[in-house]
Design a protein around this motif. Structure first.
Motif, PDB file in Angstrom:
ATOM      1  N   LEU A 153      -7.175  -1.281  -3.426  1.00 40.12           N
ATOM      2  CA  LEU A 153      -6.132  -0.542  -3.754  1.00 40.12           C
ATOM      3  C   LEU A 153      -4.960  -1.465  -3.496  1.00 40.12           C
ATOM      4  N   ASP A 156      -4.495  -3.291  -6.946  1.00 41.28           N
ATOM      5  CA  ASP A 156      -4.082  -2.556  -7.982  1.00 41.28           C
ATOM      6  C   ASP A 156      -2.525  -2.278  -8.242  1.00 41.28           C
ATOM      7  N   VAL A 157      -1.970  -2.243  -6.624  1.00 42.90           N
ATOM      8  CA  VAL A 157      -0.559  -1.982  -6.645  1.00 42.90           C
ATOM      9  C   VAL A 157       0.114  -3.217  -6.856  1.00 42.90           C
ATOM     10  N   GLN A 207      -3.546  10.684  -1.223  1.00 45.36           N
ATOM     11  CA  GLN A 207      -3.515   9.484  -2.064  1.00 45.36           C
ATOM     12  C   GLN A 207      -2.374   8.734  -2.776  1.00 45.36           C
ATOM     13  N   THR A 208      -1.364   9.839  -2.678  1.00 49.12           N
ATOM     14  CA  THR A 208      -0.083   9.064  -3.143  1.00 49.12           C
ATOM     15  C   THR A 208       0.549   8.405  -2.109  1.00 49.12           C
ATOM     16  N   THR A 210      -1.193   6.668   0.140  1.00 50.74           N
ATOM     17  CA  THR A 210      -1.883   5.458   0.530  1.00 50.74           C
ATOM     18  C   THR A 210      -1.515   4.535  -0.585  1.00 50.74           C
ATOM     19  N   ARG A 211      -1.223   4.918  -1.969  1.00 53.41           N
ATOM     20  CA  ARG A 211      -0.543   3.713  -2.669  1.00 53.41           C
ATOM     21  C   ARG A 211       1.008   3.231  -2.114  1.00 53.41           C
TER      22      ARG A 211
END
Length: 342
Positions: A153, A156-157, A207-208, A210-211
């Protein structure tokens, strides 16, 4: 320890629940995690909590009051919010993990790394565990908040926001001085995550969030890696971007111009002309610059008592120390030995 593979503690007092559910993307799944370990035995905390972290050499004892512990975790395999409370003292080694782990104390005392850094925690101030290597911690009579973020995660960010490209290591400085605004943003994001947990981890909002939490984490600890040049992000230069990303991802490996050309589906001549036209250097010069940047990162993070410039230079493919030092000084305005002694 990766939150995606939490092992059930062997003692019966610990309860764990793992549930599968669909994520926002139709093809992706996440595992929900709920964990609680409670007890009054020093051996119990070593067995249960130490087992969760694949700990080595853990030991706990009373500090004069009745010993007790409670460890909880809730979230999914991308982000978990955790809390560890012990009336007593505990010490042990935690090996390299795939998670990034931010923790802070609300009471008590603790030193996350007594072997190398020996920097005590300040109550309420976050600190990143040095999970890229084994470290030995010591805590006493404490209440600790912990957030685990998965490497996938965060990377990716990081690629999205910092143009790091697909890399294995973001070279985060766990001892950097934190920006107060970034700390406030982090705290706010953790609060939002905690609130959304009441609705479970299967929601689009979770999930939004967590990003957003990964982005807030990277504001606390920005990647030290050299960024991919902005020009290669243009859609018409997709093959150049493929070549540049290949260099960043494989910078620690022996590379040739032919390797870079094949990664971009270009001829050797075309990849040379493309690099020269848009980056004003050859592919091998660009590779040299990225390696120099990685050397600098390692020297800044290294212990001058146990690290030599020659060892770091050789690790990154520089055989001639004098020539390397001159190239490094030309790039950064100081010699590598000066960087190491900072």
């Amino acid at each position: 320890m990766s939150t995606a593979t939490i092992a059930r503690p062997r003692a019966s007092r610990a309860a764990e629940e793992v549930e599968r559910h669909e994520a926002a993307a139709p093809t992706a799944t996440r595992h929900a995690v709920r964990l609680e370990a409670i007890g009054t035995s020093p051996d119990g905390v070593v067995e249960e909590v130490g087992g969760l972290y694949d700990g080595r050499g853990w030991a706990a004892h009373s500090t004069g009051r009745p010993f007790s512990y409670r460890y909880t975790a809730v979230g999914d395999d991308a982000v978990t919010l955790r809390r560890s409370r012990i009336t007593g003292a505990i010490r042990g080694a935690i090996p390299h993990t795939d998670d990034y782990i931010v923790q802070w104390l609300t009471e008590g005392v603790g030193v996350p790394d007594v072997r190398h850094d020996r920097v005590p925690l300040t109550t309420g101030v976050p600190m990143l565990f040095p999970t890229d290597r084994e470290f030995v911690f010591e805590y006493q009579d404490y209440d600790q908040r912990i957030v685990h973020l998965s490497r996938s995660l965060v990377h990716d960010v990081a690629e999205e926001r910092y143009r790091t490209g697909p890399v294995d290591d973001l070279a985060l400085d766990h001892l950097r001085t934190l920006d107060p605004a970034a700390v406030a943003r982090w705290r706010g994001q953790v609060t939002l995550l905690a609130r959304e947990l009441r609705n479970g981890v299967g929601t689009l909002l979770w999930q939004t969030l967590t990003r957003d939490a990964a982005a807030a984490f990277l504001a606390l600890y920005p990647p030290a890696l050299p960024e991919i040049p902005e020009v290669v992000l243009l859609p018409r230069l997709s093959r150049l971007r493929a070549a540049v990303e290949f260099v960043h991802e494989h910078v620690h490996e022996p590379l040739t111009v032919g390797d870079i050309a094949r990664a971009a589906d270009l001829s050797v001549r075309s990849v040379q002309e493309t690099f020269q036209r848009h980056l004003d250097c050859s592919p091998m010069t660009y590779l040299l610059r990225v390696r120099l940047a990685r050397v600098r990162i390692e020297l800044l993070r290294a212990d001058p008592g146990t690290t030599t410039v020659q060892d770091v230079a050789r690790r990154w493919g520089f055989a001639h120390l004098g020539r390397f030092s001159g190239t490094y000084a030309q790039a950064y305005g100081e010699y590598p030995r000066q960087t190491l002694r900072r």
